[in-house]
Scaffold this active site. Sequence first.
Site, PDB file in Angstrom:
ATOM      1  N   LEU A 150     -36.400  34.529  41.692  1.00 39.02           N
ATOM      2  CA  LEU A 150     -36.672  34.430  40.507  1.00 39.02           C
ATOM      3  C   LEU A 150     -35.470  33.586  39.602  1.00 39.02           C
ATOM      4  O   LEU A 150     -35.822  33.134  38.562  1.00 39.02           O
ATOM      5  CB  LEU A 150     -36.752  35.958  40.017  1.00 39.02           C
ATOM      6  N   GLY A 151     -34.156  33.669  40.106  1.00 37.86           N
ATOM      7  CA  GLY A 151     -33.201  32.971  39.621  1.00 37.86           C
ATOM      8  C   GLY A 151     -32.192  32.938  40.143  1.00 37.86           C
ATOM      9  O   GLY A 151     -31.816  33.933  41.261  1.00 37.86           O
ATOM     10  N   LYS A 152     -30.886  32.400  39.677  1.00 37.33           N
ATOM     11  CA  LYS A 152     -29.794  32.607  40.205  1.00 37.33           C
ATOM     12  C   LYS A 152     -28.676  33.159  39.259  1.00 37.33           C
ATOM     13  O   LYS A 152     -28.772  32.711  38.257  1.00 37.33           O
ATOM     14  CB  LYS A 152     -29.172  31.237  40.775  1.00 37.33           C
TER      15      LYS A 152
ATOM     16  N   GLY B 227     -24.589  35.049  38.568  1.00 33.95           N
ATOM     17  CA  GLY B 227     -23.292  34.706  38.922  1.00 33.95           C
ATOM     18  C   GLY B 227     -22.932  35.015  40.268  1.00 33.95           C
ATOM     19  O   GLY B 227     -22.173  34.000  41.004  1.00 33.95           O
TER      20      GLY B 227
ATOM     21  N   VAL C 145     -31.690  35.986  42.739  1.00 33.05           N
ATOM     22  CA  VAL C 145     -32.401  37.260  42.355  1.00 33.05           C
ATOM     23  C   VAL C 145     -34.004  36.697  42.889  1.00 33.05           C
ATOM     24  O   VAL C 145     -34.314  35.986  42.669  1.00 33.05           O
ATOM     25  CB  VAL C 145     -32.414  37.295  40.853  1.00 33.05           C
TER      26      VAL C 145
ATOM     27  N   LYS D  53     -31.240  41.776  42.967  1.00 41.44           N
ATOM     28  CA  LYS D  53     -30.158  40.697  42.910  1.00 41.44           C
ATOM     29  C   LYS D  53     -29.474  40.886  44.176  1.00 41.44           C
ATOM     30  O   LYS D  53     -28.724  42.164  44.141  1.00 41.44           O
ATOM     31  CB  LYS D  53     -29.683  41.262  41.520  1.00 41.44           C
TER      32      LYS D  53
ATOM     33  N   ASP E  66     -20.952  39.274  27.668  1.00 39.35           N
ATOM     34  CA  ASP E  66     -21.644  37.953  27.819  1.00 39.35           C
ATOM     35  C   ASP E  66     -23.025  37.812  27.400  1.00 39.35           C
ATOM     36  O   ASP E  66     -23.896  37.641  28.059  1.00 39.35           O
ATOM     37  CB  ASP E  66     -21.617  37.686  29.386  1.00 39.35           C
TER      38      ASP E  66
END
Length: 893
Positions: free
Chosen positions: A581-583, A585, A589, A603, A701
């Site tokens: 789904l994504g990357k 830190g 994921v 994650k 953040d």
Amino acid sequence: MAARSCLHLLITLAVAAAAATGVLQAGRAQPDSNGFISIDCGLSGTASYVDNATKLSYSPDAAFTDAGTNNNISPEYLLPSGSRVFDNVRSFPGAAAPRSCYTLRSLVPGLKYLVRASFKYGNYDGLRRLPVFDLYVGVNFWTTVNITDAAVAQGLEAIVVVPGDSLQVCLVNTGGGTPFISGLDVRPLKNSLYPQANETQGLDLVARMNFGPADTYIRYPDDPHDRAWKPWIDPMIYAEITTTKMVQSVEEDVYEAPSAVMQTAITPHNASGSIQLRWEVKPNTNYPSPGCMFIMHFSELQLLQENTIRTFNISINNKIIGNITPDYLYADASLNNEPLRGSIQYNITLHATANSTMPPIINALEVFSIISTTTVPTNAKDVSAITTIKKQYEVKENWMGDPCVPKTMAWDWLTCGYAVSSPPTITGVNLSYNNLTGSIPEALSLLSSLTVLDLSGNQLSGSIPSELLKRAQDKSLQLRYENNPGLCINGTCPSPEGDPKLAIYISVPVVAVTVILVFVLFCLLRRKKKGSVNNTVNPHNELITHSYGSDSYGHGSMQLENRRFTYKDLQKITNNFEQVLGKGGFGYVYYGILEEGSQVAVKLRSQSSNQGVKEFLGEAQILTRIHHKNLVSMIGYCMDGDYMALVYEYMSEGTLEEHIAGRDHNKRNLTWIERLRIAHESAQGLEYLHKGCSPPLIHRDVKATNILLNLKLEAKIADFGLSKAFNRDSDTHVSASILAGTPGYIDPEYHATMMPTAKSDVYGFGVVLLELVTGKNPILRTPEPISLIHWVQQRLQCGNIEGVVDTRMHGVYDINSVWKVAEIALKCTAQASTQRPTMTDVVVQLQECLDLEYGHASSVPELSIDHVSKTRTILEMDHLERVPLPTMSSAGR
Ligand SMILES: *[C@@H]1O[C@H](CO)[C@@H](O)[C@H](O)[C@H]1NC(C)=O
Ligand SMILES: *[C@@H]1O[C@H](CO)[C@@H](O)[C@H](O)[C@H]1NC(C)=O
Ligand SMILES: *[C@@H]1O[C@H](CO)[C@@H](O)[C@H](O)[C@H]1NC(C)=O
Ligand SMILES: *[C@@H]1O[C@H](CO)[C@@H](O)[C@H](O)[C@H]1NC(C)=O
Ligand SMILES: *[C@@H]1O[C@H](CO)[C@@H](O)[C@H](O)[C@H]1NC(C)=O
Ligand SMILES: *[C@@H]1O[C@H](CO)[C@@H](O)[C@H](O)[C@H]1NC(C)=O
Ligand SMILES: *[C@@H]1O[C@H](CO)[C@@H](O)[C@H](O)[C@H]1NC(C)=O
Ligand SMILES: *[C@@H]1O[C@H](CO)[C@@H](O)[C@H](O)[C@H]1NC(C)=O
Ligand SMILES: *[C@@H]1O[C@H](CO)[C@@H](O)[C@H](O)[C@H]1NC(C)=O
């Protein structure tokens, strides 16, 4: 027949009983002896009245809806001779619920009904803004209501099979202004009528024309089904033909056009001319290629001489659909058997055949577009249970319409299970931190698919229903009820006073220290010490408490009360980490599906790096402690050897950043109202971190990539890896040794002092607001890098708001609300943190912007006096002259 009169008797008895007990409202909510329900929406008081034209009794709408407000239309739009239904409207302003519904009860399950909703704006709100909104019949999209003239009354009609004994008609605010409604009619039809309408498809009326010289709409009692037949003739081209003789129905007539309608017809003046009708059917987002049905009604009205014949062919867009020779005084109908698609314009031509001696005629025409009614509503038992709960807690919010369907409008705080072969069910209810009082409703135990129930953080009293406890004990239900000081636990009930502290101070001197108080004190102490009272019953796992020693993040021990997964579980859930789904830190994921069908994001900490262990632990620790609808929630975690993972709720629409950047071309651009809602929701999430949880947290953040959106485009703050607790009493900063955050979002003051504060989050949020307004990145390359803040400041100093607004919104926004958001954003990003508002201020101000948007129909043009073309039936006769039918054209013109 016997059954029918019994039903009638029952209804009569019910009305009598209701009248006797003074519950007149409930009595009116029943259909009348015809089975008709006739509602004058926005009519105040409890008295019904008899409509002059139809002699049907119209009731006020209070018994059918619990939302909205009554309004009278502006006096200049009142028509003394017109229908009273249009004199007042119910409107649904307010940001809480985009969907507002009427519930029509005591219907016959499986029967076909005609549902008519009518609308006349009449400048009821004094704003002169014409709204556009959506209409749903049950859980299915019906049509878009597009009000184009304040003076014109329109009636929208659907023919549908009603699956249950009640039906909801819902108005949905799509950002085009406040929905309103003037009237609502429900008429039962025999199931043999309109065979095109069945369980899986309905008919949306585009037009119903009565050709010939009538000067008024034909409705009940001339049409026993109370359809509204609009009179039409163009005397330049057509001659009228009429008869006073009764026009009979043919056997097995499935349309039953009434004799009064069939007694008039039109025919071309020119004996060799044809009849040409043109129709436009507008596609919409739900039906880009609507299927159209043209039902034409014919009857010969002239007794033709021998060797005179009237035969004509019927074609639609040059395709013959049949030949017809109308029978004298018998009604017959012709139609296209398969719905026509793929065209916007339909030309219907009636052309005499070669051997015909007479020109064609037509008596009436109905045009429908097909709507799909295949969406399955939520399990009826669940609906009835949750409706009881809604009543008990007087939940307003968006608890309107079906609880789970459509998915995008599912009720807040509920989790639904969507299986392929059975209706959706309610699987989770999260009412935590909602200030609920009173006892826990028994009805919760009627939700048979419930696996998660969170009632923590309320002022609930009494005991937990035994059925729920039983399910919690056999681990089929995950039940949370901590921080309810008034709740009886295992038969031990605290003092009835709501506030436990108050109870202590008042009761201690008066009464001896009782067992109850000891219990309350114990709870309070525990709460102080550990931050939360832990009385969760977990269906899958024992309560797990892990200690990781003391870390620099302030908390000695870490409690995870969520589900624990093994690495093997994760492999199964994610289908061996198939879809990324994504990357983040500290690793990728992945997408996953739990056994019970809910979607999750996993994650996984990258094994190769030692980085991120602290962040991982920090985030896990925070997420087990805090719960809020605008913070992404954790479902479980994995610590299996070297593998570490967090399992979150799945946010199907990805990050806010992806939406702003518009990289994914499948995603449409966010509208202003969506952006505003996202801003308001994420602000609430941050406010909760700063104010609502103990100890308070700084996110550290805040950025568009850390705001995630779910299917309903609800925003939730994610990624608490850098978050830190701070002490509310000793100012609002924490110390840290390394600068955290993302370029473009970093508070300059924090940068200088290395001391992050809650105001650093406010700064980051200000940048996000600017991104929402402008659709640009926090750092612009023009080609010199310049911060978005400066870029906006420069333009706003010259009063150039249009110059900064994202052009992809195509000008559809209220300029005042955009100004206001830009101003809030610039305040949030002030250099000095003391000049920045708190997140609480920001939430309040964004709420005001939302009110502004919902109150005004900002995205629709100002009311104009020009007439716009209509394809809809217009119900008020007074406007018939003023509104010709530009979509109908004729031969010889
Ligand atoms: C209804 O009809 C009655 C009797 O014909 C008339 O007095 C009354 O003004 C009418 N009401 C409206 C609203 O047209
Ligand atoms: C509403 O109708 C007007 C006039 O026909 C049209 O210009 C406008 O696009 C319509 N709006 C929607 C949302 O369909
Ligand atoms: C309803 O009618 C459509 C079109 O004729 C058909 O495809 C569909 O199967 C019908 N549904 C039911 C439940 O009969
Ligand atoms: C009648 O229609 C025919 C065929 O369309 C045309 O040729 C003729 O001129 C028309 N007659 C009149 C009087 O308009
Ligand atoms: C319908 O007729 C009009 C005028 O006669 C013509 O311009 C149009 O192209 C026709 N439309 C179709 C779909 O045939
Ligand atoms: C209808 O019939 C007339 C006369 O026979 C013929 O000229 C015409 O082509 C027919 N219409 C169509 C669309 O075929
Ligand atoms: C007239 O012609 C049509 C075909 O053009 C045919 O179907 C019909 O039967 C004819 N009618 C008579 C009475 O001959
Ligand atoms: C709960 O009540 C408190 C005090 O009345 C109020 O400050 C808070 O906003 C309420 N919370 C919610 C979620 O309504
Ligand atoms: C309630 O009582 C049962 C049986 O006596 C016990 O197992 C359970 O732990 C108690 N629960 C709480 C929350 O005290």
